[in-house]
Design a protein around this motif. Structure first.
Motif, short mmCIF file in Angstrom:
data_model
loop_
_atom_site.label_atom_id
_atom_site.label_comp_id
_atom_site.label_asym_id
_atom_site.label_seq_id
_atom_site.Cartn_x
_atom_site.Cartn_y
_atom_site.Cartn_z
N ARG A 139 -9.20 6.17 -8.72
CA ARG A 139 -8.38 6.93 -7.75
C ARG A 139 -7.47 8.09 -8.59
NH1 ARG A 139 -4.29 3.48 -4.40
NH2 ARG A 139 -3.53 5.52 -4.22
N ALA B 243 -8.47 1.27 -9.16
CA ALA B 243 -7.30 2.15 -9.21
C ALA B 243 -7.49 3.06 -10.40
CB ALA B 243 -6.31 0.96 -9.87
N SER C 58 -8.01 -7.38 -3.43
CA SER C 58 -6.80 -7.10 -4.45
C SER C 58 -7.59 -6.94 -5.78
CB SER C 58 -5.66 -8.27 -4.57
OG SER C 58 -6.14 -9.35 -5.28
N GLY D 20 -7.84 -4.03 3.27
CA GLY D 20 -9.28 -4.25 2.83
C GLY D 20 -9.71 -5.57 3.07
N PHE E 196 -7.98 4.89 2.11
CA PHE E 196 -8.67 3.95 2.53
C PHE E 196 -9.42 4.00 3.92
CE2 PHE E 196 -8.97 -0.05 5.14
CZ PHE E 196 -9.80 -0.83 4.42
N GLY F 126 -2.61 5.94 -0.47
CA GLY F 126 -3.64 4.87 -0.80
C GLY F 126 -4.25 4.57 0.70
N PRO G 258 0.82 -0.97 0.10
CA PRO G 258 0.05 -0.04 0.05
C PRO G 258 1.03 1.40 -0.08
CG PRO G 258 0.10 -0.94 2.26
CD PRO G 258 0.89 -1.88 1.51
N MET H 157 -3.90 -7.57 2.73
CA MET H 157 -4.37 -6.25 2.42
C MET H 157 -5.15 -5.86 3.79
SD MET H 157 -4.77 -6.44 -1.59
CE MET H 157 -5.02 -4.61 -1.88
N THR I 191 -9.20 -3.53 -5.44
CA THR I 191 -8.15 -2.55 -5.62
C THR I 191 -7.68 -2.23 -7.08
OG1 THR I 191 -7.28 -3.36 -3.63
CG2 THR I 191 -5.71 -1.70 -4.55
#
Lengths: 239, 755
Positions: free
Chosen positions: B622, B619, B612, B565, B312, B308, B304, B563, B615
């Motif tokens: 973001r 991406a 993942s 997440g 989060f 990021g 990370p 992660m 993410t």
């Protein structure tokens, strides 16, 4: 002796075979012809893709492109055990034995291809009398040479149509390697087709009928042992 | 003497059952490499099936037995192998474990759906009432049958594994599966047979033991911990030693039952926990294993970035605020636990995700944190309780880590499971313990009230405040865990996961590193437990037992253990989605215990987990400021509308989801257009044929490459390990590697020029 009968397809043929691990391609289109009744040496420096080629032939590794043809039949997608039961025998690199089974149990595993256990034992012990005394011993406790003998025994005792030997010499004393290759030549003389993969080329070229030289995932040269010998040093030194 | 004999007979008959069950376990483990946590659950299902046939439908016993042992159980085992286990051949240990634990949880859930708990299901022994006398004690017919079964299993397995070709093939698979294929063996049939036999043995054990204990799904399934202990005696390999282990454990249990003073409550639980404690001890005296060298794993987790991680955590906290302002009071109580469970799940991220260690006792650490919060926090809810919850849990974590320093993989999982069982069967049920002047109170033999936390004079006593507290704590801890990943400890943990042997040769202190990660993880779990406890306001040992903890582990791995997440995924899954589904339909409510199990079983497909994927999918969003801004504005409007009461909770949620999905799709589309142009540019810039890429991969490119393309047209950056392999090696790649490795860029660029 070097070529098969003209009216029949070669025993093994690879046409433009590509294969890799994950995103890394290792074989970039391998072409190879192995005639019947032939001792064929597949040579090449470390990392050339020799072992991967054997794995593809034996069905352990899937080709991403190209054809693997055995006796005129395309066998891409056949599994390793199916090919083994149809007479293809690969003795893998680095002791192809089950270390936690006894010698006898290792031989029992060779009977999956259909030969009765009595036959397998008789042939093995005739060729390697040393193994007879160690029948009940765990294969993992044998010496390196004995382990390699046991691994080869499967190839010799089950009457394969095509025998693939990967790096017989690995980790063994030179005198033993010589002995083993003497044996390989003997078996070839009986009419079994054999593909030998070796990093140490000169040793094999003495006994081989034909040879191919692999470099960086391709077959660079294919022909008689003498022709290949000339190409060797260039390939090994990366020129 | 009579008493001794009686308990010896009882002990031996238990031993015989354990031996039957654990030999099946050893059989499947050695032949397929999957440690089947659900082995006991299979036995449990079989016992229920037998009860159904024999007692509910009144079939004659031999017919019912034959149906279960020879038809249903082997079929079920074969089905498991074919559908689930076959895909696990090259999965990591954590993934295999999650799949078999999912199966355990799923089977318990299934049994409770088919045979609802609470009804009495009497199951009589075989030939009830018949017995023979041996010296001065009676041996029942059921016990005799049990002995005979164990003996038959021992002899039968011995013959199978050493005298038949398929049996020897089973042992050969363990040594070298590809080689067995090269021998021409049909390895899938071999695996199928061993699962079928394993399932039959589990079924036999389950049917034999069911009359002795109540027909109850969780307790029958976990009985297996005792059988596991026996299997560990044989180091999961040797069946004779497994039998020895079974005898030791069965007798220990029986003698404890017979000779421990009955009045003492402290010792009462010890009987139940004895096999778990024995398991723990046996694991301790196992000989040191060799350090692992490199492992090949399919899991890949990106590191990370600071931005990021901030994004989060910020989003999580904002989501917490939105939830706190829009939900009704009962909803707040229900869904507030998303975040506290998230924290407990977060404790698994450094441990499982970074370090590759497996722990099944995180909920037990949480229980310790909860107890500390209850007693130290007291009626005033002092924040000291929260601090001490972390400290005490960390201390206990370090204690558990001591044996763990020598264990890994399945053994570590078993040790932590044994610890969790010892806590929930024994320690959590103790009255106050006196150690010298110290008086430790636990659950006070029932439930304990937990006061809300008071911080700087503010009392977090409403569900709304508690949800905000939990969301804030989760956000902060998630930041911390991401920081660990970026820092020195994180690098060490990853290095240790990849190759312990390499770490040792570099002079890294493995002991300290493992101790550190266990302590850190237990502390996080302790905090999570303390916050969870204040939300529950009254806690019992049942909130923190092994079976409740297993789904957390499962869902973290499913979500992506590497992660943060993944932790949120576990929290949302267990405390958000499941209650929501249960509210939608009562049918789903009955099945809700099975849902996480299904998620775990699906794991074989994507071992890196869902986080993942998310993410990667988010991406482009973001990076795309205009779309991101538009999405946030839309969400803000929705929120305002909800606050003003324009619409209800469900439309609001749906609106948010639609906004996110649309924004992600738009950003993806825009990035796709830009990215394609960038990729073409990159190829043009690199010039020569792709074949050159392979050749130059080993040598830093000497060729001068044009300056970095403008930021808008940046080519897609490959994952670190693919740099120079999937795309030509460029100066940018060198610079990117330097940044990740923390090397001064100019210095190495000079070096590259040399090469």
């Amino acid at each position: 002796m070097t070529a098969g009968r003209p009216d029949r397809p070669p025993l093994l043929e690879l046409r433009g075979v590509r294969a890799g691990y994950g995103e890394v391609e290792v074989l970039h289109g391998v072409d190879l012809v192995v005639p019947e009744r032939c001792l064929f040496a597949l040579l090449g420096p470390n990392g050339a893709g020799k072992t991967t080629t054997l794995s593809v032939i034996a069905g352990l590794h899937r080709a991403t492109d190209g054809d693997v043809v055995l006796a005129g039949r395309r066998v891409n997608g056949a599994t390793a055990d199916q090919l083994a039961r149809r007479g293809l025998c690969l003795v893998p690199e680095g002791r192809g034995i089950f270390p936690n089974l006894t010698v006898r149990e290792n031989l029992l595993m060779a009977t999956h291809t259909g030969s009765p256990i009595a036959d397998v034992e008789a042939r093995t012990f005739a060729r390697f009398p040393r193994l007879r005394d160690r029948r009940g011993q765990l294969a993992g406790t044998l010496s390196g040479g004995e382990q390699q003998m046991l691994a080869m025994a499967r190839g010799l005792a089950t009457d394969p149509a095509l025998l693939l030997l990967d790096e017989l010499s690995m980790g063994l004393a030179p005198i033993l390697v010589e002995e083993l290759y003497g044996l390989v030549a003997e078996v070839a003389a009986e009419g079994v087709s054999i593909v030998v993969v070796e990093q140490f080329a000169r040793m094999v070229l003495g006994v081989a009928d034909r040879a191919a030289l692999m470099v960086r995932g391709r077959v660079e040269a294919q022909g008689g042992p003498a022709e290949i010998e000339g190409a060797l040093s260039g390939a090994y030194l990366g020129q | 003497m009579d008493k001794f004999l009686t308990f010896t007979v009882i002990g031996l008959s238990t031993s015989a059952i354990y031996a039957v069950i654990s030999s099946g376990l050893v059989l499947t483990y050695t032949t397929t490499g999957v440690f089947n946590f659900a082995h006991g659950a299979q036995g449990m299902i079989a016992a229920f099936a037998y009860w159904q046939l024999r007692f509910a439908w009144g079939w004659p016993a031999p017919l019912a037995l034959a149906t279960v042992l020879l038809v249903l159980a082997p079929l079920f085992g074969a089905l498991l192998e074919r559908v689930i286990m076959r895909g696990l051949a090259d999965a990591s240990e954590a993934v295999r474990l999650v799949v078999s634990i999912s199966l355990l949880v799923g089977l318990i859930g299934l049994a409770q759906v088919i045979w609802p708990p609470g009804e009495s299901r009497p199951m009589s022994t075989f030939f009830a009432g018949r017995q023979i006398r041996v010296w001065s004690t009676a041996v029942t017919a059921h016990q005799l049958i049990t002995f005979a079964c164990a003996l038959a299993v021992a002899v039968g397995l011995r013959l199978l594994l050493h005298r038949t070709r398929i049996g020897v093939s089973m042992r050969a698979i363990v040594d070298d599966r590809p080689l067995l294929l090269l021998n021409g063996a049909r390895t899938d049939r071999v695996a199928l047979l061993s699962w079928a036999i394993g399932a039959s043995l589990a079924a036999l054990g389950g049917i034999l033991i069911a009359p002795a204990i109540a027909l109850d799904a969780p307790s029958l399934s976990l009985l297996i911990v005792n059988a596991y202990a026996a299997a560990i005696f044989g180091r999961l390999r040797s069946i004779p030693l497994t039998f020895v282990g079974a005898i030791v454990i069965g007798l220990t249990e029986a003698y404890l039952f017979g000779y421990l003073p009955t009045g003492n409550t402290a010792l009462a639980g010890l009987r139940l926990a004895a096999p778990a404690i024995l398991l723990f001890v046996v694991l301790l005296v196992l000989p040191n294993r060799r350090l692992r060298t490199g492992v090949r794993s399919r899991e890949r987790f990106p590191c990370p970035t600071r931005a990021g991680a901030l994004l989060f955590s910020g989003s999580v906290f904002v989501a917490g605020i939105v939830m706190a302002t829009t939900m009704s009071r009962p909803d707040l109580v229900t869904y507030g636990k998303v975040f506290s469970f998230g924290i407990i799940a977060l404790s698994l991220v450094p441990l499982v995700g970074y370090a590759g260690q497996i722990s099944l006792c995180q909920l037990s650490f949480a229980g310790i944190g909860a107890v500390v919060m209850a007693h130290v926090g007291g009626a005033s809810g002092s924040p000291l309780g929260l601090v001490l919850a972390a400290v005490v849990a960390a201390a206990v974590g370090a204690l558990v880590a001591l044996p763990a320093l020598r264990l890994s993989g399945i053994y570590l999982a078993l040790a932590t499971a044994a610890f969790a069982v010892a806590l929930d069967r024994w320690v959590f049920n103790l009255p106050a313990v006196r150690i010298g002047p110290l008086r430790l109170r636990l659950f006070d033999l029932g439930s304990v009230d937990v006061a809300p936390l008071r911080l700087f004079g503010y009392r977090f006593d409403s569900p709304r405040a508690q949800m905000l507290l939990a969301a804030g704590a989760f956000a902060l801890l998630a930041l911390g865990v991401s920081a660990v990943r970026r820092g020195r400890l994180g690098r060490r943990l990853l290095a240790m996961r990849d190759s312990e042997a390499a770490c040792a040769t570099f002079g890294m202190d493995l002991v300290r590193t493992r101790l550190a990660v266990f302590t850190l993880s237990a502390a996080i779990a302790g905090v999570g437990g303390a916050i969870y406890a204040t939300q529950l306001s009254s806690i019992t040992p049942g909130n923190f037992d092994l079976v409740s903890g297993l789904p957390i582990f499962m869902l973290v791995v499913v979500g992506g253990a590497g992660m943060v997440g993944g932790a949120l995924f576990a929290g949302i899954g267990l405390q958000g989605l499941l209650p929501a589904l249960a509210r939608l339909s009562s049918l789903l409510a009955r099945w809700q215990t099975i849902a996480p199990a299904l998620a775990g079983l699906g794991l074989g497909r994507n071992p890196s987990g869902a986080a993942s994927d998310v993410t990667v999918a988010l991406a482009p969003l973001r990076r795309d400021a205009p779309v991101l801004g538009a999405m946030l504005a839309a969400m803000g409007l929705l929120w305002a509308g909800r606050l003003a009461g324009a619409f209800g909770g469900w439309p609001f949620l749906a609106g948010l989801v639609v906004a996110l999905a649309v924004a992600a799709a738009v950003a993806q589309h825009r990035a796709g257009a830009v990215g394609a142009v960038g990729a073409v540019d990159a190829v043009d810039a690199a010039g020569p044929a792709p074949a050159a890429a392979a050749a130059t991969a080993t040598v830093p490119a000497p060729a001068p490459v044009p300056a970095a393309p403008p930021a808008t047209a940046a080519p897609p950056v490959p994952a670190l390990e693919w740099m120079g392999i999937t795309q030509p090696w460029t100066a940018d790649a060198v610079a990117a590697l330097d940044r990740v490795l923390g090397l001064p860029e100019e210095g190495v660029r000079g070096g590259a020029a040399h090469g």
